[in-house]
Design a protein around this motif. Structure first.
Motif, PDB file in Angstrom:
ATOM      1  N   TYR A  41      34.142  34.040  38.211  1.00 36.96           N
ATOM      2  CA  TYR A  41      34.596  34.007  39.852  1.00 36.96           C
ATOM      3  C   TYR A  41      33.419  33.963  40.678  1.00 36.96           C
ATOM      4  O   TYR A  41      32.322  34.811  40.318  1.00 36.96           O
ATOM      5  CB  TYR A  41      35.275  35.134  40.287  1.00 36.96           C
ATOM      6  CG  TYR A  41      35.735  34.901  41.594  1.00 36.96           C
ATOM      7  CD1 TYR A  41      36.296  33.783  42.311  1.00 36.96           C
ATOM      8  CD2 TYR A  41      35.317  36.107  42.430  1.00 36.96           C
ATOM      9  CE1 TYR A  41      36.416  33.779  43.802  1.00 36.96           C
ATOM     10  CE2 TYR A  41      35.333  35.919  43.907  1.00 36.96           C
ATOM     11  CZ  TYR A  41      36.052  34.709  44.552  1.00 36.96           C
ATOM     12  OH  TYR A  41      36.242  34.814  45.937  1.00 36.96           O
ATOM     13  N   PRO A  43      32.150  33.639  44.635  1.00 33.50           N
ATOM     14  CA  PRO A  43      32.897  33.475  45.917  1.00 33.50           C
ATOM     15  C   PRO A  43      32.542  32.525  46.714  1.00 33.50           C
ATOM     16  O   PRO A  43      33.197  31.999  47.512  1.00 33.50           O
ATOM     17  CB  PRO A  43      32.460  35.043  46.465  1.00 33.50           C
ATOM     18  CG  PRO A  43      32.231  35.721  45.435  1.00 33.50           C
ATOM     19  CD  PRO A  43      31.449  34.935  44.363  1.00 33.50           C
ATOM     20  N   SER A  44      31.308  32.088  46.633  1.00 35.78           N
ATOM     21  CA  SER A  44      30.713  31.102  47.732  1.00 35.78           C
ATOM     22  C   SER A  44      29.742  30.284  46.929  1.00 35.78           C
ATOM     23  O   SER A  44      28.701  30.614  46.096  1.00 35.78           O
ATOM     24  CB  SER A  44      30.023  31.824  48.614  1.00 35.78           C
ATOM     25  OG  SER A  44      29.278  30.906  49.827  1.00 35.78           O
ATOM     26  N   GLN A  68      34.485  30.920  53.271  1.00 38.07           N
ATOM     27  CA  GLN A  68      33.664  30.572  51.894  1.00 38.07           C
ATOM     28  C   GLN A  68      34.510  29.610  50.981  1.00 38.07           C
ATOM     29  O   GLN A  68      35.596  30.063  51.035  1.00 38.07           O
ATOM     30  CB  GLN A  68      33.112  32.035  51.467  1.00 38.07           C
ATOM     31  CG  GLN A  68      34.316  32.809  50.914  1.00 38.07           C
ATOM     32  CD  GLN A  68      33.847  34.182  50.517  1.00 38.07           C
ATOM     33  OE1 GLN A  68      32.926  34.740  51.086  1.00 38.07           O
ATOM     34  NE2 GLN A  68      34.417  34.640  49.527  1.00 38.07           N
ATOM     35  N   GLY A  70      34.561  28.888  46.987  1.00 41.99           N
ATOM     36  CA  GLY A  70      33.914  29.217  45.664  1.00 41.99           C
ATOM     37  C   GLY A  70      34.968  28.766  44.784  1.00 41.99           C
ATOM     38  O   GLY A  70      35.761  27.829  44.949  1.00 41.99           O
ATOM     39  N   CYS A  72      37.169  29.881  40.671  1.00 44.69           N
ATOM     40  CA  CYS A  72      37.463  30.660  39.424  1.00 44.69           C
ATOM     41  C   CYS A  72      37.868  29.715  38.357  1.00 44.69           C
ATOM     42  O   CYS A  72      38.838  28.760  38.420  1.00 44.69           O
ATOM     43  CB  CYS A  72      38.779  31.678  39.731  1.00 44.69           C
ATOM     44  SG  CYS A  72      39.162  32.885  38.457  1.00 44.69           S
ATOM     45  N   HIS A  85      44.525  40.508  49.702  1.00 45.57           N
ATOM     46  CA  HIS A  85      43.632  40.581  50.868  1.00 45.57           C
ATOM     47  C   HIS A  85      44.481  40.598  51.917  1.00 45.57           C
ATOM     48  O   HIS A  85      45.366  40.757  52.186  1.00 45.57           O
ATOM     49  CB  HIS A  85      42.723  39.200  50.753  1.00 45.57           C
ATOM     50  CG  HIS A  85      42.426  38.723  49.490  1.00 45.57           C
ATOM     51  ND1 HIS A  85      41.489  39.174  48.727  1.00 45.57           N
ATOM     52  CD2 HIS A  85      42.817  37.720  48.572  1.00 45.57           C
ATOM     53  CE1 HIS A  85      41.125  38.907  47.497  1.00 45.57           C
ATOM     54  NE2 HIS A  85      42.026  37.608  47.506  1.00 45.57           N
ATOM     55  N   GLU A  89      45.017  33.151  51.325  1.00 46.33           N
ATOM     56  CA  GLU A  89      44.138  32.576  50.295  1.00 46.33           C
ATOM     57  C   GLU A  89      44.403  31.190  50.102  1.00 46.33           C
ATOM     58  O   GLU A  89      45.536  30.720  49.678  1.00 46.33           O
ATOM     59  CB  GLU A  89      43.825  33.235  48.827  1.00 46.33           C
ATOM     60  CG  GLU A  89      42.851  32.560  47.986  1.00 46.33           C
ATOM     61  CD  GLU A  89      42.588  33.597  46.538  1.00 46.33           C
ATOM     62  OE1 GLU A  89      42.835  32.989  45.622  1.00 46.33           O
ATOM     63  OE2 GLU A  89      42.341  34.634  46.786  1.00 46.33           O
ATOM     64  N   THR A 158      34.728  37.807  51.861  1.00 52.72           N
ATOM     65  CA  THR A 158      35.548  38.473  50.921  1.00 52.72           C
ATOM     66  C   THR A 158      35.135  38.476  49.443  1.00 52.72           C
ATOM     67  O   THR A 158      34.730  37.462  49.023  1.00 52.72           O
ATOM     68  CB  THR A 158      37.013  37.453  51.031  1.00 52.72           C
ATOM     69  OG1 THR A 158      37.398  37.679  52.500  1.00 52.72           O
ATOM     70  CG2 THR A 158      38.087  38.221  50.217  1.00 52.72           C
ATOM     71  N   ASN A 159      35.669  39.747  48.587  1.00 53.49           N
ATOM     72  CA  ASN A 159      35.176  39.893  47.236  1.00 53.49           C
ATOM     73  C   ASN A 159      33.760  39.761  47.019  1.00 53.49           C
ATOM     74  O   ASN A 159      33.552  39.835  45.829  1.00 53.49           O
ATOM     75  CB  ASN A 159      35.719  38.454  46.531  1.00 53.49           C
ATOM     76  CG  ASN A 159      37.173  38.301  46.364  1.00 53.49           C
ATOM     77  OD1 ASN A 159      38.028  39.666  46.428  1.00 53.49           O
ATOM     78  ND2 ASN A 159      37.985  37.137  46.258  1.00 53.49           N
ATOM     79  N   THR A 160      33.069  40.117  48.230  1.00 56.86           N
ATOM     80  CA  THR A 160      31.575  40.346  47.840  1.00 56.86           C
ATOM     81  C   THR A 160      31.567  42.093  47.779  1.00 56.86           C
ATOM     82  O   THR A 160      32.387  42.729  48.112  1.00 56.86           O
ATOM     83  CB  THR A 160      30.842  40.039  49.145  1.00 56.86           C
ATOM     84  OG1 THR A 160      31.176  40.474  50.233  1.00 56.86           O
ATOM     85  CG2 THR A 160      30.844  38.446  49.140  1.00 56.86           C
ATOM     86  N   LYS A 180      39.380  43.236  49.562  1.00 58.01           N
ATOM     87  CA  LYS A 180      39.931  43.291  48.091  1.00 58.01           C
ATOM     88  C   LYS A 180      40.506  44.476  47.717  1.00 58.01           C
ATOM     89  O   LYS A 180      39.992  45.541  47.367  1.00 58.01           O
ATOM     90  CB  LYS A 180      39.102  42.438  47.155  1.00 58.01           C
ATOM     91  CG  LYS A 180      39.668  42.544  45.655  1.00 58.01           C
ATOM     92  CD  LYS A 180      38.449  41.846  44.893  1.00 58.01           C
ATOM     93  CE  LYS A 180      39.059  41.760  43.293  1.00 58.01           C
ATOM     94  NZ  LYS A 180      38.121  41.024  42.422  1.00 58.01           N
TER      95      LYS A 180
END
Length: 205
Positions: A41, A43-44, A68, A70, A72, A85, A89, A158-160, A180
């Motif tokens: 995954y 993210p960006s 962002q 990204g 998966c 979240h 999404e 998000t997800n960072t 997250k």
């Protein structure tokens, strides 16, 4: 496990199929991204965010908020965990893939979740969907032996990595990255995660 379609009425409580977007360039650019034997995954991705679709996703999809883009990708057949979240999404299926999803409202007060409540939905290649904020989800499952590729669009950041301390109690104990919240299955052995999934670690045949 019964696999439904995102075009079925049963999906409406989890999300919606997106109309009015041209995902052609996004899908073409995604062909350059890796498909490992496990799951990756990112993210960006600068190359994805440089496309014209970025403006539509930001303005139409998120009302002008910074986003962002990204992805998966990989090979997966198990649930392993669920996450949520504070916002929707957007996913774009580059290949056929199956999402295992549930409702945040079914999480128990002790933050456990019964995996028997999970439902499976096929997202055909080329389809864009919005997955609502209250929909539990995690890595897609592949349909074809070549694996899956899925675009992931979320509000920026998000997800960072977390840049602040979180409590070890309550919902805060589920936070594993920015925006997250994650509940894992003990079989998945996800380091540092709260193992609150009860029941079978669902597998797609």
């Amino acid at each position: 496990m019964k696999i439904q379609k995102v075009t079925d009425p049963a999906f409406r409580k989890y999300g919606q199929v997106l109309e009015g977007y041209d995902f052609t360039g996004l899908i073409k650019e995604m062909k350059h991204t890796p498909v490992p034997e496990d799951v990756i995954y990112v993210p960006s991705v600068e190359e994805l965010e440089a496309l014209d679709i970025m403006k539509d996703l930001q303005n139409k999809g998120y009302g002008g908020l910074p986003v962002q883009i990204g992805y998966c990708n990989g090979h997966n057949k198990k649930l392993n965990a669920v996450e949520y979240h504070r916002n929707s999404e957007i996913n774009v299926a580059v290949t056929d893939l199956v999402l295992l999803i549930g409702h945040q409202q079914d999480i128990e007060p002790d933050h456990t979740y019964d995996t028997s409540k999970i439902e499976a939905f096929l997202v055909p290649a080329g389809t864009g969907i919005e997955v609502y904020a209250t929909t539990l989800h995690y890595a897609p499952c592949h349909v074809n032996e070549g694996g899956f590729q899925c675009v992931v669009v979320l509000p920026k950041g998000t997800n960072t990595d977390l840049t602040f301390q979180t409590e070890k109690t309550g919902e805060d104990s589920l936070m594993t990255a920015k925006n997250k919240w994650l509940i894992a299955h003990e079989d998945a052995k996800i380091a540092g995660a709260f193992n609150g999934l009860k029941g079978e670690n669902i597998t797609i045949d």
